[in-house]
Design an enzyme around this catalytic site. Structure first.
Site, PDB file in Angstrom:
ATOM      1  N   CYS A   1      -7.292   9.338   0.294  1.00 18.05           N
ATOM      2  CA  CYS A   1      -6.107   9.443   0.784  1.00 18.05           C
ATOM      3  C   CYS A   1      -5.766   9.741   2.134  1.00 18.05           C
ATOM      4  O   CYS A   1      -6.542  10.795   2.239  1.00 18.05           O
ATOM      5  CB  CYS A   1      -4.616   9.968   0.235  1.00 18.05           C
ATOM      6  SG  CYS A   1      -3.346   9.590   1.470  1.00 18.05           S
TER       7      CYS A   1
ATOM      8  N   LYS B   1      -9.717   8.580  -7.642  1.00 15.98           N
ATOM      9  CA  LYS B   1     -10.295   7.425  -6.596  1.00 15.98           C
ATOM     10  C   LYS B   1     -10.902   7.818  -5.568  1.00 15.98           C
ATOM     11  O   LYS B   1      -9.961   8.556  -5.309  1.00 15.98           O
ATOM     12  CB  LYS B   1      -8.574   6.952  -6.634  1.00 15.98           C
ATOM     13  CG  LYS B   1      -8.621   5.659  -6.165  1.00 15.98           C
ATOM     14  CD  LYS B   1      -7.104   5.087  -6.364  1.00 15.98           C
ATOM     15  CE  LYS B   1      -7.110   3.911  -5.525  1.00 15.98           C
ATOM     16  NZ  LYS B   1      -6.680   3.878  -3.900  1.00 15.98           N
TER      17      LYS B   1
ATOM     18  N   ALA C   1       2.450   5.610  -3.376  1.00 11.50           N
ATOM     19  CA  ALA C   1       2.708   6.581  -3.098  1.00 11.50           C
ATOM     20  C   ALA C   1       4.275   5.707  -2.337  1.00 11.50           C
ATOM     21  O   ALA C   1       3.525   4.726  -1.783  1.00 11.50           O
ATOM     22  CB  ALA C   1       2.978   6.943  -1.780  1.00 11.50           C
TER      23      ALA C   1
HETATM   24  C1  FMN Z   1       2.507   1.533   0.223  1.00  6.68           C
HETATM   25  C2  FMN Z   1       0.918   2.334  -0.640  1.00  6.68           C
HETATM   26  C3  FMN Z   1       1.002   3.167  -1.114  1.00  6.68           C
HETATM   27  C4  FMN Z   1       0.121   3.760  -1.521  1.00  6.68           C
HETATM   28  N1  FMN Z   1      -0.237   5.600  -1.819  1.00  6.68           N
HETATM   29  C5  FMN Z   1      -1.560   5.348  -2.435  1.00  6.68           C
HETATM   30  C6  FMN Z   1      -1.401   6.538  -3.607  1.00  6.68           C
HETATM   31  O1  FMN Z   1      -0.578   6.994  -3.678  1.00  6.68           O
HETATM   32  N2  FMN Z   1      -2.360   7.095  -3.917  1.00  6.68           N
HETATM   33  C7  FMN Z   1      -3.489   6.105  -3.977  1.00  6.68           C
HETATM   34  O2  FMN Z   1      -4.748   6.569  -4.452  1.00  6.68           O
HETATM   35  N3  FMN Z   1      -3.700   5.326  -3.771  1.00  6.68           N
HETATM   36  C8  FMN Z   1      -2.800   5.083  -2.871  1.00  6.68           C
HETATM   37  N4  FMN Z   1      -2.889   4.028  -1.636  1.00  6.68           N
HETATM   38  C9  FMN Z   1      -3.945   2.400  -1.801  1.00  6.68           C
HETATM   39  C10 FMN Z   1      -4.435   1.173  -3.880  1.00  6.68           C
HETATM   40  O3  FMN Z   1      -3.696   2.358  -4.388  1.00  6.68           O
HETATM   41  C11 FMN Z   1      -5.418   0.938  -3.117  1.00  6.68           C
HETATM   42  O4  FMN Z   1      -6.159   1.704  -2.904  1.00  6.68           O
HETATM   43  C12 FMN Z   1      -5.221  -0.174  -1.876  1.00  6.68           C
HETATM   44  O5  FMN Z   1      -3.759  -0.649  -1.797  1.00  6.68           O
HETATM   45  C13 FMN Z   1      -5.786  -1.346  -1.487  1.00  6.68           C
HETATM   46  O6  FMN Z   1      -5.148  -1.460  -2.489  1.00  6.68           O
HETATM   47  P1  FMN Z   1      -4.912  -3.589  -3.344  1.00  6.68           P
HETATM   48  O7  FMN Z   1      -5.661  -4.512  -1.652  1.00  6.68           O
HETATM   49  O8  FMN Z   1      -4.881  -3.968  -4.129  1.00  6.68           O
HETATM   50  O9  FMN Z   1      -4.145  -3.105  -2.638  1.00  6.68           O
HETATM   51  C14 FMN Z   1      -1.438   3.000  -1.612  1.00  6.68           C
HETATM   52  C15 FMN Z   1      -1.400   1.937  -0.947  1.00  6.68           C
HETATM   53  C16 FMN Z   1      -0.489   1.027  -0.491  1.00  6.68           C
HETATM   54  C17 FMN Z   1       0.039  -0.135   0.415  1.00  6.68           C
END
Ligand code: FMN
Length: 341
Positions: A123, A164, A35
């Site tokens: 979320c 997810k 997001a």
């Molecule tokens: C700024 C931000 C916004 C996110 N928005 C969403 C979202 O809209 N939907 C979702 O399922 N996960 C969201 N996440 C979680 C990510 O999809 C992901 O699961 C999480 O960052 C862990 O993965 P990573 O370590 O590769 O970042 C968000 C994460 C971040 C940092």
């Protein structure tokens, strides 16, 4: 951080391709929904580098979609670019009402022809989780998850529906397996497990042991692992060591949108392309900025780009000073000066 020497990794045994319903996701690397970040401009950049088998939008409120839809032929801001963007493309929805999610899922599947409808069950943000009893709130209720997925699957068919999730709502309730089984039993085409609990937010580390464990309890549905994958090597390891069918990358891809392309090469056993030079990275950031300003105008666009710009510089010399400066920037002239400076 900058690697100039091409590296190769043993990508391990040859894998089955990742299939999400009728869609073959090749390579099995997914760009995470984020997001405020994974908007059309960002996805275009990821697509330009290549390597992400499935880009995903930011999460979109299904209720918000219907409210905006009632006003005329407009889409929520978070669906910017979804009509014209190439496919494959996944759109993520959130809500807790099977009928509302199904109604919006059907529109996305049959009118906007998206490739995958993904349901957010992870979320932890209060407005979504506590107030709207959606997102990770639903992890406590696998039966309800099943009812939601069943209804969205029926409405979207033949477009695949995925979910997810997280390891569980809290440390006391690690139930990713129950939720994943509910998704599978209801006809879900894949599940992504983020290896943190909801109450961890983004703190601590993702538990890949727990992610891998979910796979043992699934009959046919692919498992996508997510959390803390920061390098091409880590993406290869996730697939070979943890046995997941796909890997989703979030934050590291914001700082380095070329990571997907590097991970793709690593998976194919090819030399890993070097990172872009610092000058190329500056040009990339300015290009990203132009796309955002074209859409949102100079004032809002500049403010929106503050957070992106900070991500781009992560881990580089002078990142802290750059962050301090860019966090206050308010005009295009200032922005360009700071990036070029
Ligand atoms: C700024 C931000 C916004 C996110 N928005 C969403 C979202 O809209 N939907 C979702 O399922 N996960 C969201 N996440 C979680 C990510 O999809 C992901 O699961 C999480 O960052 C862990 O993965 P990573 O370590 O590769 O970042 C968000 C994460 C971040 C940092």
């Amino acid at each position: 951080m900058l690697s100039t020497q091409p590296e190769t990794f043993d990508a391990g045994a040859s894998r089955e391709p990742l299939r999400i319903g009728p869609l073959v996701v090749d390579p099995p690397l997914l760009q995470a929904p984020m997001a405020g970040f994974s908007n059309h401009a960002y996805r275009q950049i990821v697509r330009r580098f290549g390597g992400a088998g499935l880009p995903t939008t930011e999460m979109v409120s299904a209720r918000g979609f219907l409210e905006i839809d009632a006003l005329g032929d407009t889409l929520p801001e978070r669906l910017w670019g979804v009509r014209e963007e190439p496919r494959p493309l996944a759109v993520q929805l959130w809500d807790n009402d099977p009928a509302i999610l199904a109604a919006v899922g059907a529109r996305l599947a049959h009118e906007l022809n998206v490739s995958v409808v993904d349901i957010n069950l992870g979320c932890p943000v209060k407005a979504v989780c506590q107030r709207a009893q959606s997102g990770s709130y639903l992890l406590r209720y696998p039966d309800r998850v099943g009812a939601i997925v069943e209804s969205v699957v029926a409405a979207c068919r033949p477009v695949p529906v995925t979910a997810k999730i997280r390891r569980g709502p809290g440390r006391q309730t690690i139930n990713a397996t129950d939720v994943a089984q509910a998704v599978e039993g209801a006809g879900g085409a894949a599940v992504t497990v983020h290896g943190r609990t909801a109450d961890q937010g983004l703190r601590g580390t993702a538990d890949w042991d727990q992610i891998a464990r979910v796979k043992l309890h699934l009959k046919r549905m692919p498992l996508i692992g997510n959390g803390d994958v920061q390098t091409a090597r880590a993406a290869v390891e996730a697939l070979s060591r943890w046995g997941v069918d796909g890997v989703m990358i979030g934050r590291a891809g914001l700082a380095r949108p070329w990571l997907f392309c590097q991970a793709r090469a690593a998976l194919a056993g090819e030399p890993i392309p070097a990172d872009p030079t610092l000058d190329q990275q500056r040009q990339l950031l300015l290009n990203h900025y132009r796309r955002i300003v074209e859409r949102f105008g100079p004032e809002k666009g500049t403010i929106l780009m503050r957070r992106f710009a900070c991500r781009y510089r992560q881990g580089q010399p002078g990142a802290r000073l750059f962050r301090t400066k860019v966090a206050r920037v308010s005009t295009p002239e200032e922005f360009i000066e700071i990036v070029e400076g």
